[in-house]
Design a protein around this motif. Sequence first.
Motif, mmCIF file in Angstrom:
data_model
loop_
_atom_site.group_PDB
_atom_site.id
_atom_site.type_symbol
_atom_site.label_atom_id
_atom_site.label_comp_id
_atom_site.label_asym_id
_atom_site.label_seq_id
_atom_site.Cartn_x
_atom_site.Cartn_y
_atom_site.Cartn_z
ATOM 1 N N ALA A 162 26.318 24.860 87.635
ATOM 2 C CA ALA A 162 25.963 23.958 88.737
ATOM 3 C C ALA A 162 24.872 22.999 88.306
ATOM 4 O O ALA A 162 24.929 21.808 88.649
ATOM 5 C CB ALA A 162 25.517 24.774 89.957
ATOM 6 N N TRP A 163 23.873 23.482 87.570
ATOM 7 C CA TRP A 163 22.804 22.609 87.088
ATOM 8 C C TRP A 163 23.349 21.599 86.066
ATOM 9 O O TRP A 163 22.911 20.448 86.033
ATOM 10 C CB TRP A 163 21.661 23.411 86.469
ATOM 11 C CG TRP A 163 20.689 23.866 87.506
ATOM 12 C CD1 TRP A 163 20.646 25.082 88.112
ATOM 13 C CD2 TRP A 163 19.626 23.114 88.064
ATOM 14 N NE1 TRP A 163 19.625 25.135 89.026
ATOM 15 C CE2 TRP A 163 18.974 23.931 89.009
ATOM 16 C CE3 TRP A 163 19.144 21.824 87.871
ATOM 17 C CZ2 TRP A 163 17.885 23.502 89.746
ATOM 18 C CZ3 TRP A 163 18.052 21.419 88.601
ATOM 19 C CH2 TRP A 163 17.438 22.251 89.523
ATOM 20 N N MET A 165 26.371 20.336 85.983
ATOM 21 C CA MET A 165 27.111 19.295 86.715
ATOM 22 C C MET A 165 26.159 18.366 87.447
ATOM 23 O O MET A 165 26.463 17.188 87.610
ATOM 24 C CB MET A 165 28.069 19.960 87.714
ATOM 25 C CG MET A 165 29.237 20.608 87.101
ATOM 26 S SD MET A 165 30.256 21.321 88.393
ATOM 27 C CE MET A 165 31.467 22.172 87.423
ATOM 28 N N ARG A 166 25.033 18.882 87.875
ATOM 29 C CA ARG A 166 24.056 18.074 88.581
ATOM 30 C C ARG A 166 23.427 17.017 87.667
ATOM 31 O O ARG A 166 23.144 15.922 88.089
ATOM 32 C CB ARG A 166 22.939 18.987 89.071
ATOM 33 C CG ARG A 166 22.504 18.783 90.431
ATOM 34 C CD ARG A 166 21.441 19.819 90.710
ATOM 35 N NE ARG A 166 21.259 19.903 92.123
ATOM 36 C CZ ARG A 166 20.362 20.648 92.706
ATOM 37 N NH1 ARG A 166 19.566 21.397 91.974
ATOM 38 N NH2 ARG A 166 20.242 20.652 94.001
ATOM 39 N N ASN A 167 23.196 17.420 86.424
ATOM 40 C CA ASN A 167 22.544 16.528 85.475
ATOM 41 C C ASN A 167 23.497 15.478 84.895
ATOM 42 O O ASN A 167 23.049 14.526 84.300
ATOM 43 C CB ASN A 167 21.910 17.329 84.329
ATOM 44 C CG ASN A 167 20.759 18.175 84.813
ATOM 45 O OD1 ASN A 167 20.111 17.835 85.800
ATOM 46 N ND2 ASN A 167 20.514 19.285 84.152
ATOM 47 N N ASN A 168 24.787 15.705 85.009
ATOM 48 C CA ASN A 168 25.765 14.735 84.475
ATOM 49 C C ASN A 168 26.101 13.666 85.458
ATOM 50 O O ASN A 168 26.054 13.589 86.545
ATOM 51 C CB ASN A 168 27.037 15.444 84.034
ATOM 52 C CG ASN A 168 26.780 16.293 82.802
ATOM 53 O OD1 ASN A 168 25.872 16.004 82.037
ATOM 54 N ND2 ASN A 168 27.576 17.309 82.630
#
Length: 168
Positions: A162-163, A165-168
């Motif tokens: 999840a982290w 995907m958040r950073n991308n």
Amino acid sequence: MAKKTIQRFLPDPNKIRHHKSLRIFGRLLHDANLWHLNRRSARGAFAVGLFFAFIPVPFQMVLAAAAAIILRVNLPISVALVWITNPLTMPPIFYGSYLVGTLVLNQPKQHFAFEASWAWFIESLTTIGPAFLVGSLVCASIASVIGYFGIDLIWRRSVRRAWGMRNN
């Protein structure tokens, strides 16, 4: 992801609070920590629920609920996982536990035919009972440890994903 997946399968808290066999806990069931879902409460609940699923005693739900209250882990998961051993799965799971017990105690397997009677139960305590009980305890402990670390690993990977995907 893991939290959402687990929440989808959890029973309704009100059903559990008002379940007739869990009423003995009364106001203890109103502790908000028992209903909260996080990594710590989930992994502990999996350990508790899987442990009591393999213990051959009546009222497994009550024992799992008591342990969840004492350890302050998620109560619905603990109680729901006890149902891994249900009338369909009990025979193969408990026979497997018996086989594990014969291996641990280095005893030969004995032939037995199950009967749903107290007389058969009392007689079997001396014949197959020790191997069955030791095997059940070994299987419960192994399942509990695997559940604890397995859910912890799945939860951590889910958070990392999840982290990411958040950073991308």
